[in-house]
Design a protein around this motif. Structure first.
Motif, PDB file in Angstrom:
ATOM      1  N   ALA A 199       0.871  -1.160   0.000  1.00 47.28           N
ATOM      2  CA  ALA A 199       0.000   0.000   0.000  1.00 47.28           C
ATOM      3  C   ALA A 199       0.913   1.216   0.000  1.00 47.28           C
ATOM      4  O   ALA A 199       1.942   1.236   0.683  1.00 47.28           O
ATOM      5  CB  ALA A 199      -0.899   0.005   1.227  1.00 47.28           C
ATOM      6  N   MET A 200       0.565   2.208  -0.786  1.00 41.10           N
ATOM      7  CA  MET A 200       1.396   3.400  -0.903  1.00 41.10           C
ATOM      8  C   MET A 200       0.593   4.613  -0.456  1.00 41.10           C
ATOM      9  O   MET A 200      -0.601   4.708  -0.722  1.00 41.10           O
ATOM     10  CB  MET A 200       1.835   3.607  -2.355  1.00 41.10           C
ATOM     11  N   GLY A 201       1.278   5.523   0.182  1.00 32.63           N
ATOM     12  CA  GLY A 201       0.596   6.726   0.641  1.00 32.63           C
ATOM     13  C   GLY A 201       1.406   7.975   0.376  1.00 32.63           C
ATOM     14  O   GLY A 201       2.636   7.928   0.290  1.00 32.63           O
ATOM     15  N   TRP A 202       0.694   9.071   0.206  1.00 28.34           N
ATOM     16  CA  TRP A 202       1.310  10.397   0.148  1.00 28.34           C
ATOM     17  C   TRP A 202       0.906  11.153   1.411  1.00 28.34           C
ATOM     18  O   TRP A 202      -0.282  11.211   1.759  1.00 28.34           O
ATOM     19  CB  TRP A 202       0.834  11.173  -1.084  1.00 28.34           C
ATOM     20  N   PHE A 203       1.913  11.724   2.042  1.00 26.53           N
ATOM     21  CA  PHE A 203       1.696  12.547   3.220  1.00 26.53           C
ATOM     22  C   PHE A 203       2.376  13.892   2.993  1.00 26.53           C
ATOM     23  O   PHE A 203       3.234  14.020   2.128  1.00 26.53           O
ATOM     24  CB  PHE A 203       2.301  11.887   4.464  1.00 26.53           C
ATOM     25  N   ARG A 204       1.993  14.870   3.791  1.00 19.37           N
ATOM     26  CA  ARG A 204       2.673  16.153   3.727  1.00 19.37           C
ATOM     27  C   ARG A 204       2.839  16.712   5.133  1.00 19.37           C
ATOM     28  O   ARG A 204       2.058  16.402   6.037  1.00 19.37           O
ATOM     29  CB  ARG A 204       1.910  17.136   2.841  1.00 19.37           C
ATOM     30  N   GLN A 205       3.866  17.520   5.269  1.00 16.95           N
ATOM     31  CA  GLN A 205       4.147  18.129   6.554  1.00 16.95           C
ATOM     32  C   GLN A 205       4.550  19.581   6.347  1.00 16.95           C
ATOM     33  O   GLN A 205       5.580  19.852   5.725  1.00 16.95           O
ATOM     34  CB  GLN A 205       5.239  17.366   7.301  1.00 16.95           C
ATOM     35  N   ALA A 206       3.729  20.463   6.849  1.00 19.57           N
ATOM     36  CA  ALA A 206       4.022  21.890   6.791  1.00 19.57           C
ATOM     37  C   ALA A 206       4.837  22.273   8.023  1.00 19.57           C
ATOM     38  O   ALA A 206       4.804  21.575   9.044  1.00 19.57           O
ATOM     39  CB  ALA A 206       2.721  22.683   6.743  1.00 19.57           C
TER      40      ALA A 206
END
Length: 126
Positions: free
Chosen positions: A33-40
């Motif tokens: 399973a692949m995911g995209w995350f982001r962190q500001a």
């Protein structure tokens, strides 16, 4: 073990688009399973989109659902995140993540993903 490398980030003006890519190498014969995350800056890591390990089911976070599309090219061992109508609040480091999975579940919690890329910076100016 699998290695992940993100690309495609950059600086864009509000309203623009970017296509992020995450190339996987190593033990890619397994299902992930692949995911995209982001962190500001000053914030926690936030789920953006994910794709299941077995049937390609995709889950996109509600806050970006009308602007984000995720896809997967198994032949290239690459997943993509297309972001349109970018806003300054989309500014963050975007990370790709993977976990072994043989289900149609799309995990949204960062803590369940085992493998992470180093991230690619996306900066959106107003």
């Amino acid at each position: 073990q699998v290695q992940l490398v993100e690309s495609g980030g950059g600086a864009v003006q509000a309203g623009g688009s970017l296509r992020l890519a995450c190339a996987a190498s190593g033990r890619t014969s397994s299902n992930y399973a692949m995911g995209w995350f982001r962190q500001a800056p000053g914030k926690g890591r936030e789920f953006v989109a994910g794709i299941s390990g077995i049937d390609g089911r995709i889950n996109v976070e509600d806050s970006v659902k009308d602007r984000a599309t995720m896809s997967r090219d198994r032949a290239k061992n690459t997943v993509y995140l297309q972001m349109n109508s970018l806003k300054p609040e989309d500014t963050a480091v975007y990370y790709c993540a993977a976990k072994h999975s043989y289900t149609s579940a799309v995990p949204t919690g960062a803590n369940v993903y085992l493998y992470w890329g180093r991230g690619t910076q996306v900066t959106v100016s107003s």
